[in-house]
Design an enzyme around this catalytic site. Structure first.
Site, PDB file in Angstrom:
ATOM      1  N   CYS A   1      16.534  22.692  26.220  1.00  0.00           N
ATOM      2  CA  CYS A   1      17.491  23.316  27.160  1.00  0.00           C
ATOM      3  C   CYS A   1      18.050  22.277  28.139  1.00  0.00           C
ATOM      4  O   CYS A   1      17.311  21.730  28.960  1.00  0.00           O
ATOM      5  CB  CYS A   1      16.760  24.439  27.895  1.00  0.00           C
ATOM      6  SG  CYS A   1      17.592  25.087  29.344  1.00  0.00           S
TER       7      CYS A   1
ATOM      8  N   CYS B   1      17.676  23.153  31.825  1.00  0.00           N
ATOM      9  CA  CYS B   1      16.255  23.029  32.195  1.00  0.00           C
ATOM     10  C   CYS B   1      15.927  21.584  32.543  1.00  0.00           C
ATOM     11  O   CYS B   1      15.186  21.315  33.497  1.00  0.00           O
ATOM     12  CB  CYS B   1      15.355  23.491  31.047  1.00  0.00           C
ATOM     13  SG  CYS B   1      15.563  25.213  30.571  1.00  0.00           S
TER      14      CYS B   1
END
Length: 106
Positions: free
Chosen positions: A29, A32
């Site tokens: 991600c 993230c």
């Protein structure tokens, strides 16, 4: 205090006391990866106010499902084991510190 990585098995015991910020994330991600250094900074600056833990959603589907996490990063705040707020997506550091201060003072 260093950020703790938790699993489905250790999640509950890590949110039961004080203010805890949970980062639901995955290694692939992009957002993230962008928020991770901010959480590291906040962890070192606000150690007396909040405990930060991370849960890899790919490896821990049970907890991810239990809390209805559909998008990552999802950041959830728990106070003494109770969920008090959920924010989805990348958040600037100032927003995160404001949320921590809001819940720490309550």
């Amino acid at each position: 205090m260093a950020i703790t990585h938790v699993t489905d098995q250790t999640f509950a015991s890590n949110i039961n006391e004080g203010l805890v910020l949970v980062d639901f994330w995955a290694p692939w991600c992009g957002p993230c990866k962008m928020i991770a250094p901010l959480l590291e900074e906040i962890d070192s600056e606000m150690v007396d106010k909040v405990k930060i833990i991370k849960l890899n959603t790919d490896e821990n589907p049970e907890t991810t499902s239990d809390f209805g996490v559909m998008s990552i990063p999802t950041l959830m705040f728990f106070k003494d084991g109770e969920a008090v707020e959920k924010v989805i997506g990348y958040q600037p550091k100032e927003e995160l510190t404001d949320l921590i201060s809001k819940h720490f003072s309550n």
